[in-house]
Motif scaffolding. Sequence first.
Motif, PDB file in Angstrom:
ATOM      1  N   GLU A   1      44.449  31.452  36.744  1.00 27.12           N
ATOM      2  CA  GLU A   1      43.986  32.652  37.425  1.00 27.12           C
ATOM      3  C   GLU A   1      42.508  32.855  37.105  1.00 27.12           C
ATOM      4  O   GLU A   1      42.105  32.824  35.938  1.00 27.12           O
ATOM      5  N   HIS A   2      41.721  33.057  38.131  1.00 24.80           N
ATOM      6  CA  HIS A   2      40.288  33.253  37.916  1.00 24.80           C
ATOM      7  C   HIS A   2      39.720  34.000  39.115  1.00 24.80           C
ATOM      8  O   HIS A   2      40.370  34.104  40.149  1.00 24.80           O
TER       9      HIS A   2
ATOM     10  N   GLY B   1      31.890  30.928  35.279  1.00 27.71           N
ATOM     11  CA  GLY B   1      32.007  31.604  36.559  1.00 27.71           C
ATOM     12  C   GLY B   1      31.921  33.116  36.445  1.00 27.71           C
ATOM     13  O   GLY B   1      32.084  33.822  37.436  1.00 27.71           O
ATOM     14  N   ASP B   2      31.659  33.644  35.246  1.00 27.64           N
ATOM     15  CA  ASP B   2      31.502  35.092  35.097  1.00 27.64           C
ATOM     16  C   ASP B   2      30.232  35.544  35.817  1.00 27.64           C
ATOM     17  O   ASP B   2      29.311  34.761  36.012  1.00 27.64           O
TER      18      ASP B   2
ATOM     19  N   SER C   1      41.765  41.744  33.228  1.00 29.55           N
ATOM     20  CA  SER C   1      40.974  40.536  32.986  1.00 29.55           C
ATOM     21  C   SER C   1      40.067  40.762  31.785  1.00 29.55           C
ATOM     22  O   SER C   1      39.977  41.874  31.262  1.00 29.55           O
ATOM     23  N   ASP C   2      39.369  39.715  31.373  1.00 31.89           N
ATOM     24  CA  ASP C   2      38.498  39.844  30.197  1.00 31.89           C
ATOM     25  C   ASP C   2      37.115  40.384  30.568  1.00 31.89           C
ATOM     26  O   ASP C   2      36.217  40.421  29.743  1.00 31.89           O
TER      27      ASP C   2
ATOM     28  N   PRO D   1      38.460  42.945  42.173  1.00 29.34           N
ATOM     29  CA  PRO D   1      39.121  41.679  41.799  1.00 29.34           C
ATOM     30  C   PRO D   1      38.680  41.138  40.443  1.00 29.34           C
ATOM     31  O   PRO D   1      39.472  40.504  39.745  1.00 29.34           O
ATOM     32  N   TYR D   2      37.416  41.406  40.059  1.00 32.92           N
ATOM     33  CA  TYR D   2      36.935  40.869  38.777  1.00 32.92           C
ATOM     34  C   TYR D   2      37.743  41.413  37.598  1.00 32.92           C
ATOM     35  O   TYR D   2      37.779  40.820  36.530  1.00 32.92           O
ATOM     36  N   TYR D   3      38.351  42.591  37.823  1.00 32.37           N
ATOM     37  CA  TYR D   3      39.026  43.248  36.709  1.00 32.37           C
ATOM     38  C   TYR D   3      40.525  42.991  36.682  1.00 32.37           C
ATOM     39  O   TYR D   3      41.228  43.487  35.815  1.00 32.37           O
TER      40      TYR D   3
END
Lengths: 615, 344
Positions: A463-464, A476-477, B16-17, B62-64
Amino acid sequence: MTKQIRQLDRVVIRFAGDSGDGMQLTGDRFTSETAQLGNDISTLPNFPAEIRAPAGTLPGVSSFQVHFADYDILTPGDAPNVLVAMNPAALKANLVDLPRGADVIVNTDEFTKRNLAKVGYQVSPLDDGSLDGYVVHPVALTSMTVGALAGLEVSKKDAERAKNMFALGLLSWMYSRPYESTLRFLERKFAARPELVAANVAAFRAGWNFGETTEDFSVRYEVKPAKMVAGTYRNITGNQALSLGLVAAGVRSGLPVFLGAYPITPASDILHELSKHKRFGVVTMQAEDEIAAVGAALGASYGGSLGVTTTSGPGVALKSETISLAVALELPLVVVDVQRAGPSTGMPTKTEQADLNMALFGRHGEAPVAVIAPKSPADCFHAALEAARIALTYRTPVILLSDNYVANGSEPWLLPDIDSLPDLRVQFATAPNGEDGTTFLPYLRDPATLARPWAVPGTPGLEHRIGGLEKADKTGDISYDPANHDLMVRTRAARIDTIPVPDIEVEDPDGDARVLVLGWGSTYGPIGAACRTLRQRGLAIAQAHLRHLAPMPANLGDVLRAYDRVVIPEMNLGQLAHVIRARYLIDAIGYNQVRGLPFTAAELETTLEEVVKNA
Amino acid sequence: MPEPTALKLTAKDFKSDQEVRWCPGCGDYAILAAVQGFMPELGIPRENIVFISGIGCSSRFPYYMNTYGMHSIHGRAPAIATGLSTTRPDLSIWVVTGDGDALSIGGNHLIHALRRNVNLKILLFNNRIYGLTKGQYSPTSEIGKITKSTPVGSADAPFNPLSLALGAEATFVARTIDSDRKHLQSVLRAAAEHQGSAFVEIYQNCNIFNDGAFDQLKEPATRDDYLIRLEHRQPITFGTDGQFCVVHPPGGFGLEVRETATTPTDQIVVHDATVTDPAYAFALTRLPGPDLRNTPIGVLRSVNRPAYDTVVQEQVATAKARTDQTLEQQLARLLANGDTWTII
């Protein structure tokens, strides 16, 4: 009466009529008969954007040119040997291209006072001596067709509409074409209406028999089969070949093909064709607009399909933001641009190569993509596979620059052996790639291809999140780090620059040429034909043709520098020449035309001859 | 939508991180927490869940989420999600968007996703302002709104997002509020169960550029009198003591609010989200006045219609079932289709 039979090595026929006269179909059938005979062929349809322009007017003229020969040919021919003119407008619109001495078959029934007036003829050109330099065959096509169908149960309108089959029958007789495939075609086409099968077949036979009996046609011609590479052939247009190439790419990659498309001339045929091939797992979506079409294709690629969108120049302009997103996301995407004359709506049914700059540079930010261009109708098949190969292997958008000339033109295509097609299988990411064995780094690259892992939703543990914001290398951050952005921009450029593409080949039979003519895309045919003629006349000239426009072949600079002069003919105002001059510091000479029509071999011959003589 | 499986996931599994970077006090935090809290209920493995967004404050969503996710470009999320859903019907796909993203730059994609009934759950965070670009009026801002780009007041009338969705043939239309976690999650639950496009408008407070936009619906003093909490198959009454009700006046086209005390019980409309005719749900969307009085929340419409992605995949499956040849054999046949000739 026994007719004289004369052998010819090549013939160019142009069928011209009103856009409702069925000229495209007539030409297409004649081409198919000719292919059956084993001649080499090349065709050029030319039709208005209007579906039915006012009948009998110059803007309503539609034509189809077919060139066939007993040797391999490269173009649909510069000038017709035979013009079939179904009305005064068709005669007037096409006479300018006709060399003196050519045969002109006119449908005299349409040469009425009213029809003549519509196109500005005060006196009928059939009567005023203006056609004296041509071999004119006046044929009452419409009334003879109606007469031949007298016993059949068809309306007068349907009987008149069959006149194109009369013309086809006559031409098929003149050039000794096998017609069985046409009869079969008519049976298929009108299967639901047997009376129309009978009418069209009767009209075809009447035309054939007319040729056989009338004294006006005293000579019948034969063109022997061409010597071609052994194998099975079919006649194919560029749009058809491109569609089949995309289907083949799906089969060879093992991935579903997803086409997002919005109807646009001259690309819509690809949408039509691909929508027939669902059994291959091909999904087509007619989107609400060009942007949705490419967006959906990108969404499909994200999910593990081969995402494709097909359009023409105006559509590419609309898609540009999404193509840039695909550059940032580093996902496969094939964007097909069947170029037409621009800017804006321009001339939608006419050809041009003026989208090269847009393909190479037409995005915001540093957003490099791969660009390739097919050189002929049949080559569209292989170009589609190559576009898919690059997109899938290097996880990048690829723009495929076809154009109206190759898209609608046709030529014989040697059917490939399926096993010989490139293996396009891909490896999706299945496991974490971080050093700790648990972390997934979506932007950790394959050192050989610089491609990032393709981790499709549904894969546990990977998951990403991806997105249009600049990403940190490897993780990819989201990253605003200056050094990281510099690295990512340069890496995206390197990704494209280092894609291995085949070296460019030079055709220089005697190796003594001092002038190189460099082309790209659909100009291959006319350039090749011109070079061939010049060599036959004892002049030395080298030809090289670019299929990969981004990245360019690694040997291109050396090739260009080996010649005293480099000429670049393009159907634009010098877009490739500009790139070549900038990149290789070569004083390339442009030869440019933007008339909406392909180059003629003759004009290129004249231009190139001058350069060779002054080199 | 995937079948629920026995998974032991918690809200924490969906975090998420990434550091959450909305403004302190933003309504988006509450929505994120509510969604993360709801996700385990889905019973779907994280890898089969995808969040796709466009551009705007809400689109950072979505990032979270510790699922698959894509932060795409302005307005295009429904189009991208349509391509994904059509090719991957096994996934649970959520679109997160805002009033500018969905209704202005992406209006075309939104209405066509709804018309197609693509199997997407679309969460529209409506704060009636452009936040990320720092305070211009949006297509849901009230007329006369004074913002940086409209110093003497906006001249254009706003969209009513639910009316628009219904006009676009939406099969599921609902509204909820960022601060009411329980209600928000109940609406998410109904949306998740719906086959096809589920359109959920979430009133969300932008405390920087449009603070208090929905205060009447949140303040204890006013909320009960302003909000109509729709319950399936229940008479529509509201107000502190149920003193208001909704009726369909004879001869009229829409719905109206009346005093319950003076209205015969059998004239009070009983809510039914499954009514086929969208006119009923549309009438509900027209109840609120400019002051937000009479704002319905809950599921306004939930009807069944085949989902686009399902139909497309059925067509593919039907075509595939017609042959037992391998793909390579079929390809060879396809290439040789039509008039061919052989040269020896």
